[in-house]
Design an enzyme around this catalytic site. Structure first.
Site, PDB file in Angstrom:
ATOM      1  N   LYS A 267      40.500 -23.715  10.629  1.00 18.86           N
ATOM      2  CA  LYS A 267      40.385 -24.707  11.705  1.00 18.86           C
ATOM      3  C   LYS A 267      39.862 -24.021  12.967  1.00 18.86           C
ATOM      4  CE  LYS A 267      43.229 -27.573  14.839  1.00 18.86           C
ATOM      5  NZ  LYS A 267      44.562 -28.167  15.113  1.00 18.86           N
ATOM      6  N   ASP A 272      41.945 -27.619  22.391  1.00 21.50           N
ATOM      7  CA  ASP A 272      42.497 -28.902  21.962  1.00 21.50           C
ATOM      8  C   ASP A 272      43.227 -29.567  23.130  1.00 21.50           C
ATOM      9  OD1 ASP A 272      43.601 -31.072  20.732  1.00 21.50           O
ATOM     10  OD2 ASP A 272      45.006 -29.932  19.466  1.00 21.50           O
ATOM     11  N   LYS A 279      47.094 -34.332  25.759  1.00 19.55           N
ATOM     12  CA  LYS A 279      48.331 -33.545  25.719  1.00 19.55           C
ATOM     13  C   LYS A 279      48.939 -33.455  27.116  1.00 19.55           C
ATOM     14  CE  LYS A 279      47.384 -30.426  21.848  1.00 19.55           C
ATOM     15  NZ  LYS A 279      48.507 -30.890  21.019  1.00 19.55           N
ATOM     16  N   ASP A 290      43.687 -22.723  19.416  1.00 19.83           N
ATOM     17  CA  ASP A 290      43.619 -23.676  18.306  1.00 19.83           C
ATOM     18  C   ASP A 290      42.455 -23.372  17.344  1.00 19.83           C
ATOM     19  OD1 ASP A 290      45.016 -25.730  17.123  1.00 19.83           O
ATOM     20  OD2 ASP A 290      43.882 -27.336  18.086  1.00 19.83           O
ATOM     21  N   ASP A 349      44.898 -36.663  18.891  1.00 23.81           N
ATOM     22  CA  ASP A 349      45.403 -35.283  18.946  1.00 23.81           C
ATOM     23  C   ASP A 349      45.668 -34.721  17.550  1.00 23.81           C
ATOM     24  OD1 ASP A 349      46.186 -32.939  20.081  1.00 23.81           O
ATOM     25  OD2 ASP A 349      48.157 -33.647  20.745  1.00 23.81           O
ATOM     26  N   GLU A 351      43.630 -33.908  15.370  1.00 20.56           N
ATOM     27  CA  GLU A 351      42.198 -33.701  15.143  1.00 20.56           C
ATOM     28  C   GLU A 351      41.908 -32.645  14.090  1.00 20.56           C
ATOM     29  OE1 GLU A 351      43.860 -32.115  17.338  1.00 20.56           O
ATOM     30  OE2 GLU A 351      43.135 -30.076  17.046  1.00 20.56           O
ATOM     31  N   ARG A 353      43.154 -32.054  11.132  1.00 20.34           N
ATOM     32  CA  ARG A 353      42.974 -32.604   9.781  1.00 20.34           C
ATOM     33  C   ARG A 353      41.660 -33.370   9.668  1.00 20.34           C
ATOM     34  NH1 ARG A 353      48.540 -35.837  10.450  1.00 20.34           N
ATOM     35  NH2 ARG A 353      48.890 -34.056  11.813  1.00 20.34           N
TER      36      ARG A 353
HETATM   37  N1  BES Z   1      46.805 -27.977  17.616  1.00 15.47           N
HETATM   38  C1  BES Z   1      47.849 -28.922  17.525  1.00 15.47           C
HETATM   39  C2  BES Z   1      49.090 -28.368  16.845  1.00 15.47           C
HETATM   40  C3  BES Z   1      49.923 -27.421  17.654  1.00 15.47           C
HETATM   41  C4  BES Z   1      50.832 -27.903  18.578  1.00 15.47           C
HETATM   42  C5  BES Z   1      49.843 -26.078  17.448  1.00 15.47           C
HETATM   43  C6  BES Z   1      51.620 -27.040  19.295  1.00 15.47           C
HETATM   44  C7  BES Z   1      50.651 -25.213  18.158  1.00 15.47           C
HETATM   45  C8  BES Z   1      51.531 -25.689  19.086  1.00 15.47           C
HETATM   46  C9  BES Z   1      47.391 -30.133  16.709  1.00 15.47           C
HETATM   47  O1  BES Z   1      46.059 -30.468  16.830  1.00 15.47           O
HETATM   48  C10 BES Z   1      48.176 -31.307  17.214  1.00 15.47           C
HETATM   49  O2  BES Z   1      47.990 -31.667  18.334  1.00 15.47           O
HETATM   50  N2  BES Z   1      49.029 -31.848  16.359  1.00 15.47           N
HETATM   51  C11 BES Z   1      49.850 -32.940  16.723  1.00 15.47           C
HETATM   52  C12 BES Z   1      49.853 -33.903  15.568  1.00 15.47           C
HETATM   53  C13 BES Z   1      50.536 -35.206  15.873  1.00 15.47           C
HETATM   54  C14 BES Z   1      49.729 -35.974  16.884  1.00 15.47           C
HETATM   55  C15 BES Z   1      50.698 -35.972  14.596  1.00 15.47           C
HETATM   56  C16 BES Z   1      51.246 -32.413  17.005  1.00 15.47           C
HETATM   57  O3  BES Z   1      51.709 -31.539  16.263  1.00 15.47           O
HETATM   58  O4  BES Z   1      51.844 -32.837  17.962  1.00 15.47           O
HETATM   59 ZN    ZN Z   2      44.781 -28.953  17.298  1.00 18.41          ZN
HETATM   60 MN    MN Z   3      45.688 -31.728  18.505  1.00 11.84          MN
END
Ligand code: BES
Ligand code: ZN
Ligand code: MN
Length: 505
Positions: A267, A272, A279, A290, A349, A351, A353
Site C-alpha cells: 500500500k 492519508d 481525519k 501510510d 478514509d 482508501e 483497500r
Molecule cells: N491508514 C489508515 C489506517 C491507520 C490508522 C493506520 C491509524 C495507522 C494508524 C487507513 O487508511 C484508515 O484510515 N482506516 C480507517 C478505516 C475505517 C474508516 C473503516 C480506520 O482504521 O480508521
Molecule cells: Zn490509509
Molecule cells: Mn485512511
C-alpha cells in the site's frame, strides 16, 4: 558500518574496545572470565567491590586493563542468566553499540555474540547483532540544517564466535544481516520522508533508481494506463489530490525461467488525510507513513537483489495521495473495480483497500505462486495488537504458517486473525456489490474480507502493519518492519528450493 567475524581470545584483541557480558549478580560470562584470568582477577575484584552488579542495561568502561591488549574493555550487564533469552540478547547488543558509539573508539570487538541464547544458533545471533547494531545507530537527519554528529563515531564492529567451525555459518549470516539491515534503512528513509517530498511520483522515481542500481526491471503505469485497465477503484482515491497516481512494478527474476513468482503488493498512500471523510487533526502528520507497505516491499526487493535469491519475485506498488480536493470522491459514490465488482464508498478514509483491490486483480496476470500484500490498513489493528505483532490474515493456512514462522525467526512477529466467512456479511451494501467498510467490530478482519474478494484465484496472505511500521511519540519514526519478516520468508523459500535439488545462483 563495517562488520566482520572473528574467532580468538579476548585478551589478545588489539582493538579500541573489547565488549564482554556480566550476568547478575556479578557472574562473568565465559569471555569475561578469560579476560579476568589474563588480568589476574582484576575484573572479579571490581565486581566484588560493587562497581557492577550485572543488571541488564548497566555498563562499566575500563581503560588499559593489565594483561590485555585492547585500549578498553566494556562490561555489559546481561541480567539474570536464567532469564537471558532473545529479547535480552538484543537489548545487550543495543546497549553495547550505543555505549561504543559514545565512547570515542572507531572499532569494537563484541564477544556478546558468543552468549548462548536458547534455541538459537550462531547464525541467528550474528544476523540479529547486525540488525540491532544498525537499528541503534540509525538517524534520519537529512532534512536538518544542523546535524548533531557524534565526535568520533563507531566505524567497525567485529563479532566473535567461539569455535572456528562456526566461522562459515557466521560469515553467511553476516551477509544476510547486512542485506536486511541496509534494506530496513532504505525503507526507513523512504517512510520518514514527509508527504510533500515523498509523493507517488517520487516513489516511482525511487523505484526506477533502485532498479538501475540493482539490475531489477521496473515499469510504471500512469493514470491513462490505469484507466485503460479499468482500475477505477484505485483512480477514485487519487481524484481529490493534485498528485498523479502511479502504479509501480519491480521484478527480480533470480529463479528458473517460467517458475511462478512470489508477488508482494504494498500500500503506497503517500499521505492519508482521509479524503472527504477527513481525519481529525491530532497526529495526522503520522499519515505520511501510510506508504510503509510500499516502502517495505521495495526494500525487500533490494534485499532479494543483494542476496541474489534464486527466486522470481515481483513487487507491485499502487501509490496515491488521499486528499479532500474538489474532485474528491464523496461518501456514497459507487465505483467499478478492475475485477468488475462494484463498490459503494461509504467512507473515503478506507482508501487502502480501494487501491489494493485493483492491484490484487492486476497481479493475476503473473500466475503467482502466492501473493502477500502489506498495508498500514486499519486503526483497529493498532488497537487489537499494538506495536508488537503485525496482523496476519490469509486464504491459505500453510502460507500463513510460513509467514508466522518467518516472523518468529526474524524477531519481526505476526499473528494470525481469522478470516471466517461470517464476517463477510458486514460488507453488504444496498446499492453495490459491497461497501468499503464493515462497521466498528472486527475492523481488521472486515478490511481483509474486502481484499479476499479480489484474491480468489491464488494463495494469498495479508499483513496489516498499521501498528508495527512506525513508532509514535518522542521516538517517532519508521521501524523498518516488516522487512525482516519478508526477507526471512524469502530466504526460507530459497533454502527449500535448493534443498529440493534446484541450484542456487
Ligand atoms: N491508514 C489508515 C489506517 C491507520 C490508522 C493506520 C491509524 C495507522 C494508524 C487507513 O487508511 C484508515 O484510515 N482506516 C480507517 C478505516 C475505517 C474508516 C473503516 C480506520 O482504521 O480508521
Ligand atoms: Zn490509509
Ligand atoms: Mn485512511
Amino acid at each position: 558500518m563495517e562488520f566482520s567475524i572473528k574467532s580468538g581470545s579476548p585478551e589478545k584483541q588489539r582493538t579500541a574496545c573489547v565488549v564482554v557480558g556480566v550476568f547478575e549478580s556479578r557472574k562473568l560470562s565465559l569471555p569475561a572470565e578469560l579476560l579476568d584470568n589474563a588480568a589476574r582477577g582484576y575484573l572479579a575484584e571490581l565486581l566484588r567491590r560493587g562497581d557492577m552488579e550485572g543488571k541488564a542495561g548497566n555498563t562499566l568502561l575500563l581503560h588499559k586493563v593489565p594483561g590485555t591488549e585492547a585500549d578498553r574493555i566494556l562490561l555489559v550487564g546481561l541480567g539474570k542468566e536464567r532469564e537471558f533469552r532473545e529479547k535480552e540478547y538484543r537489548a545487550a547488543i543495543a546497549t553495547a553499540v550505543r555505549t561504543l558509539n559514545e565512547t570515542g573508539g572507531f572499532d569494537g570487538t563484541l564477544y556478546l555474540t558468543e552468549l548462548p541464547v536458547k534455541k538459537r544458533g550462531v547464525a541467528w545471533r550474528v544476523r540479529q547483532a547486525v540488525l540491532v547494531a544498525e537499528e541503534t545507530l540509525y538517524r534520519f537527519d537529512q532534512l536538518k540544517s544542523k546535524k548533531d554528529d557524534v565526535r568520533r563515531p563507531l566505524r567497525k564492529l567485529t563479532f566473535c564466535v567461539e569455535r572456528r567451525t562456526e566461522l562459515a555459518a557466521a560469515e553467511q549470516a553476516l551477509i544476510e544481516g547486512q542485506a536486511i539491515a541496509s534494506s530496513m534503512n532504505y525503507m526507513k528513509d523512504l517512510a520518514n520522508l514527509p508527504g510533500n517530498i515523498c509523493t507517488p511520483t517520487y516513489l516511482a522515481e525511487q523505484a526506477g533508481a533502485l532498479g538501475r542500481e540493482h539490475g531489477l526491471a521496473v515499469e510504471v503505469l500512469d493514470r491513462a494506463a490505469m484507466e485503460e485497465l479499468g482500475m477505477h477503484s484505485l483512480l477514485a482515491v487519487s481524484r481529490g489530490s493534485h498528485q498523479p497516481p502511479q502504479f509501480i512494478i519491480v521484478k527480480h527474476l533470480g529463479g528458473k525461467v517460467g517458475a511462478k513468482p512470489i508477488v508482494l503488493v504494498g500500500k503506497g498512500v503517500t499521505f492519508d488525510a482521509g479524503g472527504i471523510s477527513l481525519k481529525p487533526a491530532h497526529e495526522m502528520d503520522e499519515m505520511k507513513f501510510d506508504m510503509s507497505g510500499a516502502a517495505s516491499v521495495l526494500a525487500t526487493m533490494k534485499a532479494a537483489a543483494l542476496m541474489k535469491l534464486p527466486l522470481n519475485i515481483i513487487a507491485v506498488v499502487p501509490t496515491v495521495e488521499n486528499m479532500p480536493g474538489g474532485g474528491a470522491i464523496r461518501p456514497g459514490d459507487i465505483v467499478t473495480s478492475m475485477s468488475g465488482q462494484t463498490i459503494e464508498i461509504l467512507n473515503t478514509d478506507a482508501e487502502g483497500r480501494l487501491i489494493l483491490c485493483d492491484a490484487l486483480t492486476y497481479v493475476e496476470r503473473f500466475e503467482p505462486d502466492c501473493v502477500i500484500d502489506v498495508a498500514t490498513l486499519t486503526g483497529a489493528c493498532v488497537i487489537a495488537l499494538g506495536g508488537v505483532v503485525s496482523g496476519l490474515l490469509a486464504n491459505h493456512d500453510a502460507l500463513a504458517r510460513e509467514l508466522q514462522d518467518a516472523g518468529l525467526d526474524s524477531w519481526d512477529r505476526a499473528w494470525q486473525l481469522p478470516l471466517f466467512d461470517d464476517y463477510q456479511e458486514q460488507l453488504k451494501s444496498n446499492f453495490a456489490d459491497m461497501g468499503n467498510i464493515g462497521g466498528r467490530p472486527a475492523g481488521t478482519i472486515t478490511a481483509a474480507c474486502f481484499l479476499s474478494r479480489f484474491t480468489k484465484k491464488y494463495d494469498w496472505a495479508h499483513l496489516d502493519i498499521a501498528g508495527t511500521a512506525w513508532r509514535s511519540g518522542k521516538e517517532k519514526g519508521s521501524t523498518g518492519r516488516p522487512v525482516p519478516l519478508l526477507t526471512h520468508f524469502l530466504l526460507a523459500r530459497a533454502a527449500k528450493k535448493v534443498g529440493a535439488g534446484e541450484t542456487a545462483r
